[in-house]
Design a protein around this motif. Structure first.
Motif, mmCIF file in Angstrom:
data_model
loop_
_atom_site.group_PDB
_atom_site.id
_atom_site.type_symbol
_atom_site.label_atom_id
_atom_site.label_comp_id
_atom_site.label_asym_id
_atom_site.label_seq_id
_atom_site.Cartn_x
_atom_site.Cartn_y
_atom_site.Cartn_z
ATOM 1 N N GLN A 35 -1.724 14.796 -3.403
ATOM 2 C CA GLN A 35 -2.658 14.615 -4.533
ATOM 3 C C GLN A 35 -3.182 13.190 -4.605
ATOM 4 N N SER A 36 -2.426 12.246 -4.083
ATOM 5 C CA SER A 36 -2.931 10.865 -4.059
ATOM 6 C C SER A 36 -4.116 10.760 -3.098
ATOM 7 N N ILE A 37 -4.092 11.564 -2.007
ATOM 8 C CA ILE A 37 -5.223 11.562 -1.058
ATOM 9 C C ILE A 37 -6.434 12.253 -1.692
ATOM 10 N N LEU A 38 -6.161 13.246 -2.555
ATOM 11 C CA LEU A 38 -7.267 13.943 -3.251
ATOM 12 C C LEU A 38 -7.866 13.089 -4.362
ATOM 13 N N GLY A 39 -7.097 12.106 -4.847
ATOM 14 C CA GLY A 39 -7.570 11.280 -5.961
ATOM 15 C C GLY A 39 -7.147 11.797 -7.310
ATOM 16 N N ASP A 40 -6.178 12.738 -7.327
ATOM 17 C CA ASP A 40 -5.714 13.289 -8.607
ATOM 18 C C ASP A 40 -4.740 12.360 -9.329
ATOM 19 N N LEU A 41 -4.106 11.446 -8.589
ATOM 20 C CA LEU A 41 -3.152 10.521 -9.215
ATOM 21 C C LEU A 41 -3.851 9.205 -9.537
ATOM 22 N N TRP A 42 -3.251 8.461 -10.470
ATOM 23 C CA TRP A 42 -3.797 7.146 -10.821
ATOM 24 C C TRP A 42 -3.319 6.129 -9.780
ATOM 25 N N LYS A 43 -4.282 5.465 -9.153
ATOM 26 C CA LYS A 43 -3.936 4.475 -8.133
ATOM 27 C C LYS A 43 -3.709 3.134 -8.825
ATOM 28 N N THR A 44 -2.441 2.707 -8.838
ATOM 29 C CA THR A 44 -2.105 1.439 -9.499
ATOM 30 C C THR A 44 -2.581 0.273 -8.647
ATOM 31 N N LYS A 45 -2.372 0.375 -7.325
ATOM 32 C CA LYS A 45 -2.870 -0.671 -6.411
ATOM 33 C C LYS A 45 -3.071 -0.042 -5.031
ATOM 34 N N GLY A 46 -3.711 -0.818 -4.154
ATOM 35 C CA GLY A 46 -3.905 -0.345 -2.793
ATOM 36 C C GLY A 46 -5.275 0.252 -2.564
ATOM 37 N N GLU A 47 -5.383 0.955 -1.415
ATOM 38 C CA GLU A 47 -6.680 1.505 -1.000
ATOM 39 C C GLU A 47 -6.453 2.843 -0.309
ATOM 40 N N VAL A 48 -7.321 3.819 -0.618
ATOM 41 C CA VAL A 48 -7.264 5.126 0.049
ATOM 42 C C VAL A 48 -8.650 5.422 0.624
ATOM 43 N N GLN A 49 -8.704 5.703 1.929
ATOM 44 C CA GLN A 49 -9.984 6.048 2.561
ATOM 45 C C GLN A 49 -9.878 7.437 3.181
ATOM 46 N N VAL A 50 -10.944 8.229 2.978
ATOM 47 C CA VAL A 50 -11.000 9.582 3.545
ATOM 48 C C VAL A 50 -12.323 9.714 4.287
ATOM 49 N N HIS A 51 -12.274 10.176 5.540
ATOM 50 C CA HIS A 51 -13.504 10.329 6.333
ATOM 51 C C HIS A 51 -13.869 11.812 6.416
ATOM 52 N N GLY A 52 -14.919 12.221 5.702
ATOM 53 C CA GLY A 52 -15.405 13.602 5.803
ATOM 54 C C GLY A 52 -14.919 14.508 4.685
ATOM 55 N N MET A 53 -15.150 15.812 4.872
ATOM 56 C CA MET A 53 -14.820 16.828 3.873
ATOM 57 C C MET A 53 -13.329 17.157 3.911
ATOM 58 N N VAL A 54 -12.816 17.584 2.732
ATOM 59 C CA VAL A 54 -11.389 17.906 2.603
ATOM 60 C C VAL A 54 -11.232 19.369 2.209
ATOM 61 N N ALA A 55 -10.221 20.041 2.793
ATOM 62 C CA ALA A 55 -9.822 21.375 2.314
ATOM 63 C C ALA A 55 -8.364 21.262 1.891
ATOM 64 N N TYR A 56 -8.007 21.952 0.805
ATOM 65 C CA TYR A 56 -6.675 21.768 0.217
ATOM 66 C C TYR A 56 -6.069 23.127 -0.121
#
Length: 1523
Positions: A699-720
């Protein structure tokens, strides 16, 4: 000089008046006929075409001057008569020019041929212009010396200019509009009226004798104008010529003429059709573009975004006004027109009484009859004008309300898709559904009353000014009374506001509980917890909600007393001060206009409480909605989305120094210092024990969690794919396709790879099977594979899979690894991240990460980690022992299986091989269609890429789900039935049932109190008439104390009786009926078989418990009360008028017949429209609830737009029924009030005829009759509208009764056949040739099963997904009943005993964990029959003691809806749902079961049951029976 000084003009006018006084009265009367025709030949003045040599008055060269009344005839002067024509010409020039500009700049011309209809109109108009030009020439000849300065010449010239403007409009509108322009129609109407008045004047002047040429020219012009008007208005344009302009789905209001809009005639075709045929949703028109949810939603979103960006405290009121305030302000203008016109009536009544008095009082000269007739016509005209104004106001108010509802519903839905975990924390599904169902509805209702906030005081001011003209400063006493009442009303309003707030909380609590009960009904039935939950529901309903409603009823009664006694106190105090402070007698010409004004004062005073109540309810709703719309949303920058990676090995996911939390306000991070990356073509596995944070990681990769610090990058479309599969209420195919375009080849591959082919063969309608709400007709494993197939079909770049293999059998798991997840699977070229502890897939993975306490403890390849002998190695060994050989067998290539057809050879068919080869060679079949920077050049070779899949393209939206398939196909057996909608008149039995539940004695007392209250009010007015007649007779005010005292007693008595009737209605009738109906419906729902819940969406059931019960609780009583009040009022009014003017009786019968006919004509259509409105509301809530359950999935696939579009479509479908429903009310009211205006005309006309014929009718009698006649329009209109309201709201009773009579399960207890207390002592289970099906019409799920289980045996039941393992347990608990054969336990046939006796003696570990809102204790022991020691004991056995002890409150710790806030990982929530105390079970037995189940993330729930009771555990891999 052309103009003489003003003094000379005034002298000339004075001379005219002097001449008039010298004229014999007889001549004036003879020229005063209706048509103007008379036989008097002399003394008529000079006439229209005569002129003086010089101007005696400015701009007027006629000797009669500006008048306005002629000194020679009963007529206007020649100059003044042209003022009317000049006004119309000015209207044509000014508004016509605006219309020309609008047509040229705002309307696009289309190629429409100019047919004979067009040319006839234009030729006619050309002839009219020529005719008026001839009139102008004749005028110039007739006024030789002064024509260039005469107003009459200017008027004719202006008329010619205005006709040219109209000519231009008619020319332009032909190719731009399908209907006649409003300015043109009003121009011709006004011109005809002005020319007709002028014609009467010309006849009165006998111009036909003096200037025949002018008279003939004028008459020809008038005739041509009439022809042109009717041609433009009544002769419709040929529709075929306008096919280019016609929209496929349009609303006739958009192209109706202005007259059609004013009279609502555009509704007539639907009314006619609805009278002869039962309407269905296919008969309804489309919505206007501005009324669609898309338009209203965008308008509100724009206004709300402005508030959020520019204001510290955003105001929902301001946003709503900005979005929808324009038409509402126009409605205010109509309201002003109505308010002013209704106060003209009492003034006209004064003139009428003065006219009657001229015949009644001896020695006075009787006034001409035509004056009385003119007053009567004036009253009729004002009544018609009032009708037009008020209903345009109402229509705009209702349409504004409709737009508010549509816009808010859209925004509430969109907000739900953006809510963060914190935002969701305090907003449960029940709450959010209530925002839609109740709060948005309250703001919609407010639009009907909000204008009264200024209108009511405005009416009161006009009323007081009018009263001042009648009684002088005595009206100050009335103002004093009203000022005293203001703080009293304020206190009541505050009291009611607090009660309303409490009521909303109670409603929310009940809605949440009902939603939980419906969603978890299977668990409640299995555990035999029906009684415990029914008691819980009854407590909230009876002890909280209805108790509060009783207080609201009492407050309403007290409020009614203050409001109904106010007009009496105002009139009483005014009359008292008038008679005590002066010598003037209180006569009929003062009393009855005053009485009419006091009656008008009743409305603003009576409506103010409703306004205050409505504003209170709306302000509560606005507070709730503001809190919701400002709730925290998901972090916008949580994930940075970049273009998709092109080559195998390119980085697709990067997390750098990531720390994540479930709640931004808590210092409790769920993941710490995460550094992770994944590449295209890699399979990464996230492993860890239950609660380690694997799901949170995805869920952190989906962006459902609150990101306190750091960086998340996703390239392209996601299926879950989530851990608990989210399945939509649609066909299996629609669930897999999920809004993408259907590609049959790839669909077949997907289905094959996900091992669904055998399931399709078993399902009743294959992949067209409707799976029902929450995938209710699929097994756990089938749901998991459908969710996986959805992800595969989406052909995304990144796949996030949350434990997809846990719910499927091991051999199916192997098949999925080989064909989907593994290096040769369909997704080989994609990035796959799988949260799992499954060993077979770990072996095949490229990379493994181990999570422990929210941190990555180990990472590397499978071999590296096994060599390290760290935590991963230990975890795999533990899991391996539990899987003992199963996985190895499934994993071995030689492993055979009875269901070999499911497992497809990983190599695939020759066709697949060829396709793979083509893909590797760069051929187009499966090549990615993503355009790259070098797309034109030769494609790059993709090393190691097995297959590259095309990105799925979105299908165009063509309405809601279910429209993708051929509608002509054979009906599906599994498709959900549409909500049942009764047709025709609501049966009298429904009214009878409602009256019975409401207590017939109380209903009788209520009706008695109602009639008594009305009688007291009428008696007060008769007493006043008697007193006024006496005062007129004697010339002073005798016995003031006596007359005033009795009037006061009658007034207060009427108000007190109103309180009695309100209290009885609310407390003894309405609430009592509501309590019984809700109880009956709830009981029926608890007793309904599970098949009912399989085919009925939860939204539909919730709609009955929210919307329908709200109507029964609060709306129905109010509607009945208004209906009975108006019936009594109208009955008494007709009696009063008939008593004073007996000829009026002759009118009552035909008018009553017409009323009944119109009412019936309207009722049929309105009833069906209301039903369609009601039925089309359920799908909105059902879809909303469904979306709330799958928010993470919807967001992951980035399909918010599609779901928002579907929500808009469903809301529009509802509004398509609602809009004609409100327009039908206006259609009815305009027609009924026109008849009401005829009643006024008849009452006044009969009075005039009676007085003129010398009947001796007193002014008092006429005054009393007319003051009541003025009210009857409103009362009779309200009767029809309230009849309809009652009938449309009684539909809610009908719908509740329909559910109260649902078919029931077998009896809970069969008294003559109860099992022994010790049963089952041994636990021997025997199936005798047993067959069963889920419901009538479906195939058998168990066929001729014969099975014998001995005492103390442990039996494992295995079989692939959907083989019938769960059905076996459901059969034991009689959730599904036997089709043939039987089951016996300890030799007792389970079908022969009651369900409660059976289910209480058995225990089960269900497949799905179910947690209820409440405390831990409520979840473990709903009946509260066990003590703390037992509860802690079972928690310890389930390994939850430490977790629960750490929670605030321990056993009393709160669990939110669905267990959302207790932060239980899935395994823990299952353990909690599987733990119930029973000390009589061996702890060793419990522990062993817990250990074996924990490995599979399940645990046992042991029920209070006697020793020897069989325990049944359900899990995806197999069913284990421990007997």
């Amino acid at each position: 000089m052309i103009f003489e000084p003003m003094e000379e003009a005034a002298a000339s006018y004075g001379y005219g008046l002097q001449m008039a006084s010298q004229q014999p009265q007889q001549v004036i009367f003879e020229t005063g006929s209706f048509t103007g025709y008379h036989t008097v030949l002399s003394g008529l003045g000079k006439g229209y075409l005569s002129a003086t040599n010089t101007f005696k008055q400015p701009l007027c060269g006629n000797e009669e001057g500006w008048g306005p009344l002629s000194p020679f005839r009963y007529d206007f002067t020649p100059c003044f008569i042209d003022v009317w024509v000049a006004s119309v010409a000015a209207f044509g020039i000014v508004f016509g020019s605006i219309a020309v500009w609008w047509l040229v700049n705002r309307k696009i011309p289309t190629a429409v041929s100019k047919d004979w209809h067009f040319w006839t109109k234009q030729i006619l108009l050309g002839l009219i212009i020529a005719d008026v030009a001839v009139q102008l020439a004749l005028q110039i000849i007739a006024y030789p010396g002064i024509w260039y300065g005469d107003f009459r010449v200017y008027t004719t010239a202006a008329t010619i200019v205005s006709l040219f403007v109209i000519f231009a409009i008619q020319w332009l509108e032909h190719s731009r509009l399908r209907n006649a322009n409003g300015v043109v129609l009003f121009y011709w109407l006004f011109l005809l009226i002005a020319l007709s008045v002028k014609l009467r004047s010309l006849i009165s002047q006998q111009i036909f004798r003096k200037d025949l040429a002018y008279f003939v020219t004028y008459c020809v012009g008038l005739g041509l104008s009439a022809a042109e008007f009717f041609f433009e208005w009544l002769w419709p344009k040929k529709n075929s010529a306008y096919e280019v302009l016609v929209d496929e789905d349009e609303c006739p209001a958009e192209y109706a003429t202005v007259f059609s809009l004013l009279t609502f005639s555009w509704m007539t075709p639907l009314m006619k059709y609805g009278y002869s045929t039962f309407l269905t949703e296919n008969d309804l028109w489309g919505l206007s573009k501005t009324d669609t949810t898309k338009a209203t939603g965008e308008a509100f979103a724009k206004a709300w975004d402005f508030e959020l960006e520019n204001r510290k405290h955003p105001s929902l009121w301001r946003a709503l006004f900005k979005a929808y305030g324009g038409p509402y302000m126009l409605a205010a203008l109509f309201k002003i027109g109505n308010d002013v016109s209704q106060f003209i009536q009492p003034q006209l009544l004064r003139f009428l009484l003065a006219w009657v008095a001229s015949y009644y009082i001896k020695g006075e000269e009787p006034e001409p009859v035509i004056k009385g007739a003119a007053i009567a016509l004036g009253m009729f005209g004002i009544a018609v004008f009032q009708t037009t104004m008020i209903h345009q106001y109402f229509q705009l108010a209702f349409v504004t309300g409709m737009r508010i509802k549509g816009g808010l519903t859209s925004s509430i839905y969109k907000k739900a898709l953006k809510l963060s975990n914190e935002g969701k924390a305090s907003k449960t599904t029940g709450d959010i559904v209530n925002y839609m169902a109740v709060d948005a509805q309250r703001l919609q209702d407010l639009t009907q009353f909000a204008q009264q906030l200024w209108s009511a005081p405005f009416q009161i001011v006009i009323c007081l000014v009018s009263l001042y003209n009648l009684v002088g400063w005595s009206m100050i006493a009335g103002i004093g009374v009203m000022i005293v009442m203001i703080p009293i009303n304020g206190m009541i309003a505050r009291f009611m506001k607090n009660l309303q707030k409490q009521q909303m909380k109670n409603k929310d609590a009940r809605s949440r509980l009902i939603a939980e009960i419906v969603n978890n009904m299977k668990s409640i039935k299995l555990y035999a917890w029906g009684a415990a939950f029914m008691n819980k529901l009854n407590y909230i309903r009876n002890d909280q909600e209805l108790k509060n409603l009783r207080k609201i009823g009492a407050g309403q009664a007290f409020a009614n007393f203050t409001w109904s006694s106010t007009p009496f106190l105002v009139s009483c105090s005014t009359f008292a001060v008038f008679v005590f402070s002066g010598d003037k007698p209180l006569t009929t010409d003062i009393v009855f206009p005053c009485l009419a004004l006091f009656n008008l004062l009743t409305f603003p005073l009576a409506v103010l409480p409703m306004v205050i109540t409505s504003i209170i309810e709306a302000s509560v709703a606005v507070g709730r909605l503001t809190s919701y719309l400002t709730a925290e949303e998901i972090q916008p920058d949580a994930v940075i989305v970049k273009p998709a990676a092109e080559d195998i090995g390119d980085e697709t996911i990067l997390i750098r120094d990531g720390t994540f939390s479930w709640n931004r306000h808590e210092n409790k991070d769920v993941l710490h210092d995460i550094n992770f990356s994944a590449n295209k073509g890699e399979l990464s596995c996230i492993v860890g024990r239950v609660g380690a944070g694997k799901s949170s990681f995805l869920q952190s990769i989906l962006g459902d969690l609150w990101k306190t610090k750091g960086e998340v990058q996703v390239h392209g479309m996601v299926a879950y794919v989530s851990q608990s599969s989210w399945i939509m209420n649609a066909t299996v195919r629609e669930n897999i396709i999920f809004g993408y375009r259907y590609d049959s080849q790839f669909y077949e591959k997907t289905v094959k790879a996900c091992a669904l082919l055998d399931d399709f063969a078993q399902l009743p309608d294959g992949d067209e099977t409707f799976v029902g709400e929450r995938g209710i007709s699929l097994s756990g494993g089938q749901k998991a594979r459908v969710a996986l197939a959805r992800a595969v079909y989406a052909r995304a770049d990144i796949y996030l899979l949350d434990d997809v293999l846990s719910a499927v059998d091991s051999h199916v798991g192997r098949h999925i690894i080989d064909n989907v997840l593994g290096p040769r699977g369909l997704l080989a070229s994609k990035t796959r991240i799988l949260a799992t502890n499954s060993i077979p897939v770990l072996v095949e993975s490229d990379y493994i990460c181990l999570l422990k306490d929210g941190k990555i403890s180990e990472k590397g390849t499978y071999r590296q980690l096994m060599a390290m002998k760290g935590l991963v190695s230990e975890l795999i060994k533990t899991a391996g022992q539990n899987e003992s050989g199963q996985s190895s067998q499934a994993g071995s290539p030689d492993g055979t299986d009875s269901e070999t057809s499911t497992v497809i050879d990983a190599e695939g068919s020759n066709q697949e091989k060829e396709e793979m080869e083509e893909a590797q060679e760069g051929l187009s079949t499966l090549q990615s269609i993503r355009p790259g920077p070098g797309s034109s050049s030769k494609p790059k070779p993709r090393a190691g890429s097995n297959v590259t899949l095309r990105r799925a393209s979105a299908a165009s939206f063509k309405g809601p789900r279910g429209k993708l398939t051929d509608e002509e196909s054979a009906p599906s057996r599994t498709r959900q039935t549409k909500e049942h909608s009764e047709q025709g008149k609501v049966k009298w039995s429904v009214y009878g049932e409602y009256a019975k539940t409401a207590n017939l004695v109380a209903v009788g007392v209520y009706i008695f109190a109602l009639i008594a209250a009305q009688s007291a009010g009428i008696a007060g007015n008769f007493w006043l008439k008697y007193w006024a007649d006496l005062n007129t007779k004697v010339g002073f005010n005798p016995n003031v104390g006596k007359y005033l005292g009795i009037y006061l007693v009658l007034g207060i008595g009427a108000a007190a009786l109103t309180v009695v009737q309100t209290l009885i209605l609310w407390i003894f009738c309405s609430i009592e009926a509501s309590r019984k109906l809700h109880e009956r419906m709830a009981t029926a729902i608890f007793r309904s078989p599970m098949s009912f819940f399989d085919v009925t969406p939860a939204g539909r059931i919730l709609n009955r418990f929210s919307s329908d019960i709200y109507r029964v609780d609060e709306v129905l009583a109010r509607t009945f009360n208004m209906l009975f009040n108006n019936l009594a009022k109208s009955g008494f009014t007709l009696v009063v008028i008939a008593y004073t003017t007996p000829p009026f009786i002759s009118v009552i019968i035909p008018l009553s017949a017409m009323y009944v006919w119109i009412q019936r004509y309207y009722l049929r259509t309105s009833r069906e429209l209301k039903r369609l409105d009601s039925v089309s509301r359920s799908p909105i809530y059902a879809h909303f609830q469904e979306s709330l359950g799958g928010i993470s999935t919807i967001r992951a696939y980035r399909q918010q737009d599609r779901f928002e579009l579907e929500n808009e479509w469903r809301v529009d479908a509802n509004l398509r029924a609602y809009f004609p429903s409100i327009s039908a009310n206006r259609w009815l009211a305009v027609r009924l009030e026109f008849i009401g205006a005829i009643v006024i005309l008849a009452a006044a006309g009969f009075a005039i005829i009676s007085v003129a014929s010398g009947s001796g009718l007193t002014p008092g009698a006429v005054g009393l009759a007319m003051s009541y006649a003025l009210q009857i329009t409103t009362s009779l209109n309200w009767i029809v509208r309230q009849t309809v309201e009652v009938e449309t709201n009684i539909v809610s009773v009908e719908r509740v009764l329909e559910y109260a009579r649902l078919p029931s399960e077998a009896p809970e207890i069969i008294h003559r056949n109860r099992p022994p207390v010790s049963w089952p002592a041994r636990g021997e289970v025997e199936f005798n040739n047993y067959s069963t099906r889920y419901r009538e019409g479906l195939d058998l799920v168990l066929k001729n099963v014969t099975l014998d289980i001995k005492s103390h045996e442990k039996i494992g039941v295995v079989g692939r997904t959907g083989a019938g393992k769960s059905s076996l347990t459901l059969a034991l608990f009689r959730i599904i009943e036997a089709d043939s054969g039987n089951i016996s336990i300890d030799g007792l046939n389970t079908s022969s005993i009651g369900l409660l006796d059976l289910r209480r003696r058995l225990a089960i570990i269900p497949q799905d964990a179910a947690l209820f809102e409440g405390t831990i204790r409520d979840n473990l022991d709903p009946g509260h029959v066990h003590d703390d020691t037992e509860l802690w004991s079972v928690l310890e056995h389930a390994r939850l003691k430490d977790h629960v002890a750490s929670m605030e409150g321990g056993l009393e710790a709160k669990i939110n809806e669905g267990g959302k806030l207790c932060r239980f990982p899935r395994g823990d929530s299952f353990r909690l749902s599987s733990s119930t105390p029973d000390a009589r079970f061996l702890s060793a037995f419990l522990s062993v079961w817990c250990v074996s189940f924990v490995a599979c993330r399940t645990c046992c729930r042991v029920f209070s049951a006697p020793p020897g009771c069989p325990l049944f555990g359900m899990k995806a891999a197999g069913l284990r029976l421990a007997a």
